[in-house]
Design an enzyme around this catalytic site. Structure first.
Site, PDB file in Angstrom:
ATOM      1  N   ASP A   1     -51.168  54.051  33.097  1.00  0.00           N
ATOM      2  CA  ASP A   1     -51.422  55.259  32.308  1.00  0.00           C
ATOM      3  C   ASP A   1     -52.487  56.129  32.976  1.00  0.00           C
ATOM      4  OD1 ASP A   1     -50.061  54.240  29.529  1.00  0.00           O
ATOM      5  OD2 ASP A   1     -51.206  52.652  30.500  1.00  0.00           O
TER       6      ASP A   1
ATOM      7  N   ASP B   1     -51.979  61.528  29.937  1.00  0.00           N
ATOM      8  CA  ASP B   1     -50.730  60.791  29.756  1.00  0.00           C
ATOM      9  C   ASP B   1     -50.765  60.235  28.337  1.00  0.00           C
ATOM     10  OD1 ASP B   1     -48.274  59.524  30.469  1.00  0.00           O
ATOM     11  OD2 ASP B   1     -49.363  57.642  30.697  1.00  0.00           O
TER      12      ASP B   1
ATOM     13  N   GLU C   1     -48.317  65.385  29.622  1.00  0.00           N
ATOM     14  CA  GLU C   1     -46.917  65.040  29.880  1.00  0.00           C
ATOM     15  C   GLU C   1     -46.051  65.442  28.699  1.00  0.00           C
ATOM     16  OE1 GLU C   1     -45.556  61.349  32.011  1.00  0.00           O
ATOM     17  OE2 GLU C   1     -44.797  60.874  30.021  1.00  0.00           O
TER      18      GLU C   1
END
Length: 224
Positions: free
Chosen positions: A141, A7, A68
């Protein structure tokens, strides 16, 4: 299949390693955050992210990396830092010859919770259940990184297998000598059968069927 989920973020870059196969129990191998001081210059911060990710790659030797996909936001400064950290993650994996896949936030939410509009709390709740963790991973996160890895295992597993079979068949890698039948056709047909029986769309809704309704989610809330 062992997947490192990333992430991306410049201040906090979430990382999580999950091992498993589509339709099987998943296992978390590690989760954490690579941090950099907000007050430092950009160069040293990116270097710190690179070093942190390299340590995770060394420690867990993932077969795949899921990152991501970055979307534009109102805060240009924030999205720039996220995009830069994302590029570092892609670079680290590619340098080692590890395949990288980008997943959108809504794709990850749908794969883990069954709803592309789930909030962070719902994603964290389902990640905790799916990986059978004693406590929710923190910060958010870290939970998002695990969700990315789960998403890739469930949604990317059969797709990767089918793609590999097609490429091998087209390159003649499995073609037997002496004019015999091509073994690649059998492998390709098998991969196609797997993809037809367990498509990504079915994998995406599997968590809700297996673990019950996501807290705070309802069918009406998923409608536009």
């Amino acid at each position: 299949m062992r997947v490192l989920g990333v992430d991306p973020g410049l201040t906090r870059c979430g990382v999580g390693v999950v091992e498993g196969l589509p339709g099987r129990q998943l296992t978390m191998l590690g989760v954490g955050v690579v941090r950099t001081p907000p007050g430092d210059d950009l160069g040293p911060r990116l270097l710190a992210v690179e070093r942190g990710l390299e340590e995770w790659l060394d420690r867990y030797s993932p077969e795949l990396v899921a990152v991501e996909r970055v979307f534009a936001q109102h805060n240009v400064r924030t999205v720039m830092g996220t995009a830069q950290a994302s590029a570092v993650a892609v670079l680290c994996a590619t340098r080692r010859g590890i395949p990288v896949t980008l997943h959108t936030p809504s794709e990850v939410k749908a794969a883990v919770t069954g709803s592309g509009r789930a909030d962070k709390a719902q994603v964290t709740t389902m990640v905790t259940r799916l990986l059978r963790l004693d406590a929710p991973p923190k910060p958010a996160d870290a939970a998002d990184a695990l969700a990315l890895a789960i998403c890739h295992i469930w949604r990317g597993g059969t797709t990767n297998r089918l793609t590999a079979a097609i490429r091998a068949h087209e390159s003649g890698k499995w073609h037997s000598g002496g004019g015999g039948r091509s073994q690649g056709r059998g492998e390709l047909r098998e991969a196609e059968d797997v993809a037809e029986q367990d498509p990504p769309e079915q994998q995406a809704v599997a968590p809700r069927a297996a673990y019950g309704r996501v807290p705070g989610w309802s069918r009406s809330s998923s409608r536009p």
